[in-house]
Design an enzyme around this catalytic site. Structure first.
Site, mmCIF file in Angstrom:
data_model
loop_
_atom_site.group_PDB
_atom_site.id
_atom_site.type_symbol
_atom_site.label_atom_id
_atom_site.label_comp_id
_atom_site.label_asym_id
_atom_site.label_seq_id
_atom_site.Cartn_x
_atom_site.Cartn_y
_atom_site.Cartn_z
ATOM 1 C CE LYS A 175 39.923 115.540 -3.267
ATOM 2 N NZ LYS A 175 38.863 114.869 -2.471
ATOM 3 N NE ARG A 228 43.620 117.463 5.117
ATOM 4 C CZ ARG A 228 44.848 116.985 4.943
ATOM 5 N NH1 ARG A 228 45.735 117.102 5.925
ATOM 6 N NH2 ARG A 228 45.186 116.389 3.815
ATOM 7 N NE ARG A 281 42.028 112.258 2.650
ATOM 8 C CZ ARG A 281 41.528 113.330 3.270
ATOM 9 N NH1 ARG A 281 41.795 114.546 2.799
ATOM 10 N NH2 ARG A 281 40.750 113.210 4.327
ATOM 11 C CD GLU A 319 43.538 109.008 -12.339
ATOM 12 O OE1 GLU A 319 42.401 108.522 -12.481
ATOM 13 O OE2 GLU A 319 44.339 108.607 -11.472
ATOM 14 C CE LYS A 326 38.509 119.644 -3.539
ATOM 15 N NZ LYS A 326 37.555 118.870 -2.713
ATOM 16 C CB SER A 352 39.354 125.307 1.883
ATOM 17 O OG SER A 352 40.424 124.363 1.878
ATOM 18 C CE1 TYR A 377 33.804 125.766 0.581
ATOM 19 C CE2 TYR A 377 35.869 126.243 -0.543
ATOM 20 C CZ TYR A 377 35.026 125.350 0.095
ATOM 21 O OH TYR A 377 35.413 124.032 0.232
#
Length: 337
Positions: A210, A220, A231, A247, A262, A288, A327
């Site tokens: 990610k 958000r 982050r 990872e 992602k 998004s 979505y």
């Protein structure tokens, strides 16, 4: 002698092709017949948002067509997704109250756990009910874990919270948990907690690679994020590809049943490398910002919306993802059926 003598219109002796790939592109039926990559509704997962305290569904301003649901509208939307043939639902919740520890994440009566129970009661095993396992929607500081005294995210203290959250989600009835906070050791902590609590059948879809992406922006709005800062100390640097494989390998070794990359579209190379490296299912999340860009450009007439949706989903599938979070899942599943 040539295979096609020159004419007045073609005065040069231009050789004609002996092999003609265009033959298999002549008609829609031929193109369908020889398509190398196919997307089906069963490959698609619909991310859904439920907000505590709503009396009516609320549109997400930066994501046209996406809603923050009430408990009732969430159940209705879940039924519609199942009827469309969508393969799964990934649930996110927006609580009415937040605190430093994200205590709502482990509250059996909290927004996420009650919504999971609602969906399982509504659709049962007709689809796969998944829940995002992270603290960012529940913390007043908006980070994915608890904070140390210096304001940094405390990796190991966060693992304790993830373990408790995993058990709470399993007891609510989720089929898969999706640890998404990018804490070191998160999959092992979650798997150990689930097994110790007797939830050996609950699977782990690990957000393994990610990235700290600009394309998360509209999300958000969807979760009423409280985040200040960024982050980057725990999500991956967009410059790194080999690190993603490390990872992924760690998460598989720790017990992940499936792994996720992602975002999807800016990281199709990572999707491909991941699919080549592991023998568990690979998911990719069309996030998004990717959704919002297509919708915004289409609204202005700059691109053909339906073709763009189909092309993006096909590209993610072609790169090697067997599961696509999008979505557009319901709309695409209906079209594909």
């Amino acid at each position: 002698m040539t295979d096609h003598p020159p004419t007045a219109a073609t005065p040069f002796d231009v050789p004609r092709p002996a092999v003609r790939p265009r033959r298999l592109r002549r008609t829609p039926a031929l193109r369908r017949l020889v398509a190398e990559t196919r997307v089906s509704g069963a490959d698609l997962v619909l991310p859904m948002f439920v907000k505590e305290g709503l009396t009516e569904p609320a549109p997400v301003p930066s994501m046209p067509g996406v809603l923050q649901h009430t408990r009732d509208s969430l159940r209705k939307a879940a039924r519609e997704a199942v009827e469309a043939g969508v393969g799964g639902l990934m649930l996110f919740a927006v609580p009415a109250q937040k605190d430093a520890e994200g205590s709502g994440a482990t509250d059996p009566g909290g927004a996420l756990n009650t919504a999971v129970a609602d969906l399982v009661a509504e659709v049962g095993d007709a689809t796969t009910v998944m829940a995002d396992l992270c603290l960012d929607e529940f913390t007043d500081h908006g980070h994915c874990g608890v904070l140390a005294a210096d304001g940094s995210v405390d990796n190991d203290a966060t693992l304790d919270r993830y373990a408790a959250m995993a058990v709470a989600l399993a007891e609510a009835g989720t089929h898969l948990v999706g640890p998404s906070g990018m804490m070191d050791g998160q999959v092992r902590a979650v798997r150990t907690a689930l097994d110790a609590a007797g939830h050996t059948g609950v699977g782990v879809l690990a957000y393994a690679a990610k990235y700290a992406s600009a394309f998360f922006g509209p999300f958000r709005d969807a979760v009423d994020s409280s985040l200040t800062g960024d982050r980057r100390t725990y999500q991956m640097d967009p410059a790194n590809g080999a690190e993603a494989l490390r990872e992924v390998a760690l998460d598989v070794a720790e017990g992940a049943d499936a792994v996720m990359v992602k975002p999807a579209l800016s990281y199709l190379d990572v999707v491909r490398r991941t699919a080549d490296a592991v023998d568990v299912p690979v998911a990719a999340y069309q996030v998004s910002g990717e959704y919002a860009m297509v919708e915004a450009a289409a609204a202005r007439g700059w691109i053909e919306r339906d073709r763009a949706i189909a092309e993006t989903l096909t590209s993610i599938r072609r790169a090697g993802a067997s599961i696509i979070l999008t979505y557009w899942a319901v709309e695409a599943a209906r079209e594909l059926s």
